[in-house]
Design a protein around this motif. Structure first.
Motif: not given
Length: 752
Positions: A295, A299, A326-327, A332, A335-336
């Motif tokens: 992640v 980013e 990968w989130k 997460d 978030g994904a």
């Protein structure tokens, strides 16, 4: 032996003699001239190897002057082969041998698939090299030229294996003799031919492995001449990673980014490489730590792509897609979903230029929504996606296959197993045609199909399907293979469901007996052991055999009480042989199995288990697996979102001084002991609930859980047993067969 004889009078030069002989391929000409050079310059064999490995040195710099050449070899290596190449190039069909050898000098010396030399792009290159006077050479022309090289010992033409081999020294001599103006075109011709003939699916392992080797050599020897982001390099990284070599994929991509000043790389191409590097960096780790690390990498790369290329560039969208993946893998899920929702709108504008990217993003969005809300709730969305995908790319495309598999799984959970069977049948047909009936991916979807057939009410049909599957697995992989044992364990469930209780017990006893000698406590053994105990408790008259579940529980109980006694006496936990990859200063103390549950509510997000299929430019496409397959499918979709304990199924467990690891399906997940808040043994100590800070609680149940309880309590709280709970008594073993945890297990994990 030759070098030792020649250097017998100067033994101090023989350091590294065997390795040098291997480097030179034991060629008499090369050995003789190397020995003369060593004696003339008073170099050790090891020192000569350093010079030989330096590609910047020409072979002419590594042999004696003409006056010092050995009597039996009056021509240097380069001159000797130059004469042979000139002769081969004059043989009919004239003018093909040299350019073919120049291309072959850039690929894997130990084996190049013959198909590379039959690529249409290579034929066009050869026609251009001959000045267009003879037109494009036919396949027979190229085979005749390869045979000429074989006759003059410049290449080995293995017709049976369909491989071309060229000695590495011949390759080096050819590369040095190739004019610098021709080197870029030769490298591009080799790369284009390799890409055009790369196996569409990784079925023929020997050919896939040879193609990967060719790409690795091409990257190494042609780095100054080949476009740094040539598509074949992306294809090679993808192939290396998807054949279980994620770490090697990372090494391959990293090497591409470390090109020297002689081969500058475009900023956009560098970012495209970084997007793929970020994806495979995460795949090279086996737990959520690897996902969290990826992640952070993704980013950085996504931000760099945005700044350098803009929001609408395909590489920027690809980087965001990988970041979302990968989130989700790191836990997460929300978030994904949020990122993919925005990305879906942005990717819609790329459909004309790159339809696969938009389909990939939408498929990933549906997947993570299914993880969050239950796959049964996204069936309608997936039906629409499948229709759209079939219209754009057809049923053979990898994305279409993934969406079809996800949709089948969603329909099964939504209470429509008949539709799931129909979709699985279509997917089996595609994979049988594209791969083969015996390919493992084909067999895996047949496993789902058999299971869903039983869910639809056709227990006898499910039993027959599993019987055929078991026969195929045993034929392909052997009777004692893990996958064959797993299918046998599942078959036993449908034998019991169709009334053959004694047959089911006998089959499960065979699974346990065959798996046990390996010393591993795998998934098939965990399922078989639990179900065997349940069936025996239902049929006491059939409960015969040496491995009664009570005996196993008694063993586990004795292990726990003995360990508590040793720890109370001041002894330490005994390290066990590692069964997982441990970090620095990490020590494994045990490996066992149990049945696992995790507690989830609407406020807690969790990850599931999947596989990724990579595109050349955008990274990954996630495929749903059966994270929990419930007995009552019709209740599953409605109950999925409720706060509850959810079964993870039988799992393998590893305990270290830092982590508790659970292997669910084919992947390991870690719970870190530093985050353990409390632990609660229950049900006469056969079950243990672990409460962690920042993640869901996990409940483990099984014969060896009392041992695990004592070990974790010692590692974390420095007490031999959790405070406030009575430890196991050495005076008696509680009866496990009265508890629900030994009921017949129909919860299990399959992978597409």
């Amino acid at each position: 032996m030759y070098l030792r004889q020649k250097l017998a009078g100067t033994p101090w030069l023989m350091d590294g003699a065997d390795d040098l002989a291997s480097d030179l391929g034991y060629l008499p000409l090369a050995l003789a001239q190397a020995a003369a050079f060593l004696l003339d310059r008073e170099l050790t064999c090891a020192e000569y190897r350093v010079r030989f490995a330096d590609e910047r040195r020409r072979l002419a710099d590594l042999v004696p002057e003409s006056s010092a050449l050995p009597d039996e070899y009056q021509y240097t290596i380069a001159v000797t082969w130059s004469i042979s190449i000139e002769l081969a190039d004059r043989l009919r069909p004239a003018g093909l041998a040299r350019p073919l050898l120049e291309v072959a000098s850039l690929l894997e010396p130990n084996g190049m698939p013959l198909e590379i030399f039959a690529a249409p792009s290579l034929a066009a290159y050869l026609a251009d090299r001959r000045g267009g006077r003879h037109g494009r050479p036919s396949r027979d022309d190229i085979l005749d030229a390869l045979h000429a090289l074989h006759r003059l010992s410049l290449a080995n033409f293995d017709r049976d294996a369909r491989m071309i081999r060229v000695h590495s020294l011949v390759q080096r001599a050819v590369r040095e003799a190739t004019p610098t103006t021709r080197q870029p075109s030769s490298a591009t011709a080799a790369a284009d031919a390799l890409l055009a003939t790369w196996p569409a699916f990784d079925v023929d392992w020997s050919r896939v492995q040879a193609s990967q080797g060719c790409a690795v050599v091409l990257r190494a020897v042609a780095r100054r001449w080949l476009e740094p982001a040539h598509p074949v390099l992306f294809r090679a990284a993808h192939s290396i990673g998807t054949t279980g070599q994620a770490s090697k994929a990372v090494e391959f991509l990293t090497a591409l980014l470390e090109l020297d000043d002689e081969a500058p790389i475009d900023a956009g191409d560098a970012l495209a490489l970084c997007v793929n590097l970020g994806y495979w960096s995460g795949r090279s780790e086996e737990d959520v730590d690897g996902a969290a690390h990826s992640v952070r990498i993704c980013e950085i790369f996504a931000d760099e792509c945005l700044q350098a290329l803009g929001q609408d560039d395909v590489r920027t969208l690809a980087a965001k897609n990988n970041l979302a993946h990968w989130k989700g893998r790191a836990g997460d899920v929300g978030g994904a979903i949020e990122l993919l929702t925005r990305l879906s709108q942005e990717a819609a504008g790329t459909v004309a230029a790159d339809p696969g990217l938009a389909l990939t993003v939408d498929a990933n969005l549906a997947f993570w929504r299914g993880v969050s809300a239950g796959f049964g709730n996204v069936a309608d969305t997936l039906e629409l996606q499948l229709r759209r995908c079939l219209q754009r790319v057809g049923s053979d495309d990898a994305i279409a296959q993934v969406i079809c598999g996800n949709l089948a799984y969603a329909q099964a959970l939504a209470g429509n197993p008949a539709r799931a069977v129909e979709l699985a049948e279509a997917l089996v047909s595609v994979r049988t045609r594209l791969l083969s009936p015996d390919h493992l991916d084909t067999l895996k979807i047949r496993t789902f199909q058999a299971e869903w057939r039983g869910w639809s009410g056709d227990a006898h049909g499910a039993r027959r399907a599993f019987e055929r599957l078991l026969s195929d697995y045993r034929r392909i992989k052997g009777t004692d293979d893990h996958d064959a044992l797993e299918v046998a364990a599942y078959l036993a469930i449908w034998e019991a469901a169709t009334g053959d209780l004694e047959g089911a017990i006998h089959r499960l006893e065979q699974v346990v007996d065959r798996q046990q000698p390996t010393g591993t406590v795998g998934y098939a053994l965990a399922v078989a052991t639990d179900n065997l105990a349940s069936l025996k408790s239902r049929a006491p008259h059939a409960a015969r055999g040496d491995r009664d579940i009570r005996d196993e529980c008694a063993d586990g109980w004795r292990m726990a009480t003995a360990q508590i006694g040793r720890l109370a006496a001041g002894q330490h936990l005994t390290p066990a042989p590692p069964t997982i990859a441990c970090g620095p200063d990490e020590v494994q103390y045990g490996a066992l199995y149990a049945f696992a549950h995790a507690f989830h509510s609407r406020a807690i997000e969790y990850s599931t288990y999947g596989m990724a299929i990579d595109g050349l430019r955008w990274g990954n496409l996630t495929m749903a697996l059966a994270d929990v397959l419930a007995e009552d499918v019709r209740r599953k979709a409605q109950a999925f979102a409720e706060a509850q304990w959810r079964p993870l199924g039988p799992v393998s467990i590893a305990l270290t001084n830092r982590r508790v690891l659970l292997k669910i399906g084919s992947e390991w997940s870690s719970w870190f002991l530093a985050h353990l808040v409390s632990m609660e043994p229950m049900d006469d100590n056969w079950s243990l609930t672990l409460y962690f800070e920042g993640t869901s609680a996990v409940m483990l149940t099984g014969p060896y859980v009392p041992w695990l309880t004592a070990a974790i309590s010692t590692l974390v709280f420095a007490t031999t047993w959790p405070n406030g709970y009575a430890p196991p008594s050495p005076n008696g073993v509680p009866n496990p067969l009265g508890d629900d945890w030994l009921d017949l297990k129909t919860l299990r994990h399959f992978t597409f």
